[in-house]
Design an enzyme around this catalytic site. Structure first.
Site, PDB file in Angstrom:
ATOM      1  CB  VAL A  23       1.353  -8.039  -5.210  1.00 13.53           C
ATOM      2  CG1 VAL A  23       2.287  -7.358  -4.227  1.00 13.53           C
ATOM      3  CG2 VAL A  23       1.900  -7.925  -6.634  1.00 13.53           C
ATOM      4  CG  ASP A 138       3.925  -1.984 -17.195  1.00 13.52           C
ATOM      5  OD1 ASP A 138       3.173  -1.213 -17.834  1.00 13.52           O
ATOM      6  OD2 ASP A 138       3.498  -2.772 -16.328  1.00 13.52           O
TER       7      ASP A 138
HETATM    8  N1  LIG Z   1       7.815  -3.358  -2.681  1.00  7.42           N
HETATM    9  C1  LIG Z   1       6.574  -2.896  -2.517  1.00  7.42           C
HETATM   10  N2  LIG Z   1       6.246  -2.181  -1.411  1.00  7.42           N
HETATM   11  C2  LIG Z   1       4.983  -1.711  -1.264  1.00  7.42           C
HETATM   12  N3  LIG Z   1       3.995  -1.887  -2.144  1.00  7.42           N
HETATM   13  C3  LIG Z   1       4.253  -2.602  -3.255  1.00  7.42           C
HETATM   14  C4  LIG Z   1       5.553  -3.131  -3.513  1.00  7.42           C
HETATM   15  N4  LIG Z   1       5.521  -3.801  -4.680  1.00  7.42           N
HETATM   16  C5  LIG Z   1       4.264  -3.694  -5.149  1.00  7.42           C
HETATM   17  N5  LIG Z   1       3.495  -2.958  -4.303  1.00  7.42           N
HETATM   18  C6  LIG Z   1       2.058  -2.643  -4.480  1.00  7.42           C
HETATM   19  O1  LIG Z   1       1.448  -3.655  -5.255  1.00  7.42           O
HETATM   20  C7  LIG Z   1       0.980  -3.150  -6.515  1.00  7.42           C
HETATM   21  C8  LIG Z   1       1.235  -4.165  -7.616  1.00  7.42           C
HETATM   22  O2  LIG Z   1       2.605  -4.452  -7.720  1.00  7.42           O
HETATM   23  P1  LIG Z   1       3.306  -4.596  -9.155  1.00  7.42           P
HETATM   24  O3  LIG Z   1       3.082  -3.365  -9.949  1.00  7.42           O
HETATM   25  O4  LIG Z   1       4.714  -5.023  -8.950  1.00  7.42           O
HETATM   26  O5  LIG Z   1       2.487  -5.833  -9.734  1.00  7.42           O
HETATM   27  P2  LIG Z   1       1.628  -6.010 -11.069  1.00  7.42           P
HETATM   28  O6  LIG Z   1       0.765  -7.193 -10.871  1.00  7.42           O
HETATM   29  O7  LIG Z   1       2.537  -6.053 -12.209  1.00  7.42           O
HETATM   30  O8  LIG Z   1       0.736  -4.743 -11.144  1.00  7.42           O
HETATM   31  P3  LIG Z   1       0.147  -4.064 -12.473  1.00  7.42           P
HETATM   32  O9  LIG Z   1      -0.701  -5.082 -13.136  1.00  7.42           O
HETATM   33  O10 LIG Z   1      -0.603  -2.878 -11.902  1.00  7.42           O
HETATM   34  O11 LIG Z   1       1.321  -3.625 -13.307  1.00  7.42           O
HETATM   35  C9  LIG Z   1       1.743  -1.824  -6.708  1.00  7.42           C
HETATM   36  O12 LIG Z   1       1.040  -0.924  -7.519  1.00  7.42           O
HETATM   37  C10 LIG Z   1       1.887  -1.339  -5.272  1.00  7.42           C
HETATM   38  O13 LIG Z   1       0.710  -0.708  -4.844  1.00  7.42           O
HETATM   39 MG   LIG Z   2       2.267  -2.678 -11.604  1.00  5.34          MG
END
Ligand SMILES: Nc1ncnc2c1ncn2[C@@H]1O[C@H](COP(=O)(O)OP(=O)(O)OP(=O)(O)O)[C@@H](O)[C@H]1O
Ligand SMILES: [Mg+2]
Length: 229
Positions: A23, A138
């Site tokens: 991200v 999730d």
């Molecule tokens: N639209 C957004 N605006 C601000 N912060 C965001 C946004 N999307 C994601 N984040 C930040 O990035 C982190 C990771 O995003 P996301 O949960 O979508 O990805 P992930 O790789 O699936 O994470 P995880 O493995 O923790 O489930 C979030 O916990 C948040 O802190």
């Molecule tokens: Mg996440």
């Protein structure tokens, strides 16, 4: 990230490197954006991997749009690039994850009164999401953001990569069970807080009684499995 994708963005900053996705934070056509990139995993067969990655990207976008159409807060989808499996989303600027918020409240004060209004809000939002037949897949307190706002609690749901559409009470019950497990293990001594989340879910959802019944069954199954295994 593919060259073409990175050209659409400026000032890229890696926010989070996960097992499935990276991200980034940056600007997309002048707007504060985050980019979620699902990268190829070397340990999976390339064809299967591409299929799974594509599906998760598509599911994430579909469920975000479905939630937003129903008035449930989720980031605006700016752009989707299926060639690189990147989703360009509105950056919820100044937000904190519900996880970090709860941890800081628990550290700052001994009594947890402040957590109840938040738990009730989460219950209401999830009830509306389930009434739209969106199963998140999730649910954790890391996958919910709190938008900074004067007094109102502004909850934004994120991370819909494992989501799907289902009207089955069982799927909704499992969704809540996943949250319960994550919630209680991440935030110790919050059983009463979680109970108030479920209470507000029940009050807000039209179809909650069948869902809560399933939740009870899933809990029981979990416990039996522990006793046997
Ligand atoms: N639209 C957004 N605006 C601000 N912060 C965001 C946004 N999307 C994601 N984040 C930040 O990035 C982190 C990771 O995003 P996301 O949960 O979508 O990805 P992930 O790789 O699936 O994470 P995880 O493995 O923790 O489930 C979030 O916990 C948040 O802190
Ligand atoms: Mg996440």
């Amino acid at each position: 990230m593919a060259e073409e994708s990175s050209r659409r963005l400026s000032g890229l900053e890696l926010l989070k490197q996960g097992a499935e996705a990276r991200v980034y934070r940056g600007r997309f056509l002048g707007r504060a954006a985050v980019v979620k990139e699902r990268f190829p995993k070397g340990y999976r067969h390339p064809v299967l991997d591409e299929k799974l990655t594509h599906r998760r990207t598509a599911q994430e976008v579909r469920s975000i749009l479905r939630c937003r159409r129903a008035g449930i807060s989720a980031p605006v989808v700016y752009f989707v690039d299926y060639a690189s499996n990147c989703i360009y989303l509105e950056d919820i600027v100044g937000s904190a994850t519900v996880r970090d918020h709860i941890i800081s409240i628990q550290q700052a004060e001994r009594d947890m009164e402040k957590l109840y209004p938040l738990a009730e809000k989460i219950g209401q939002v999830l009830a509306r999401m389930h009434d739209e037949d969106v199963i998140h897949g999730d649910l954790t307190t890391s996958n919910m953001l709190l938008r900074s706002s004067a007094e109102e609690l502004n909850l934004v749901l994120i991370d819909f990569g494992l989501s799907f559409i289902s009207a089955l009470p069982e799927d909704k019950g499992v969704d809540l069970y996943v949250l319960e497990k994550a919630f209680l293990s991440t935030h110790p001594n919050t059983e009463k807080v979680f109970a108030s989340l479920l209470k507000s879910y029940s009050a807000a959802s039209k179809k909650s009684s069948a869902v809560i019944k399933k939740l009870d069954e899933v809990r029981l199954r979990g416990r039996k499995r522990l006793m046997i295994g």
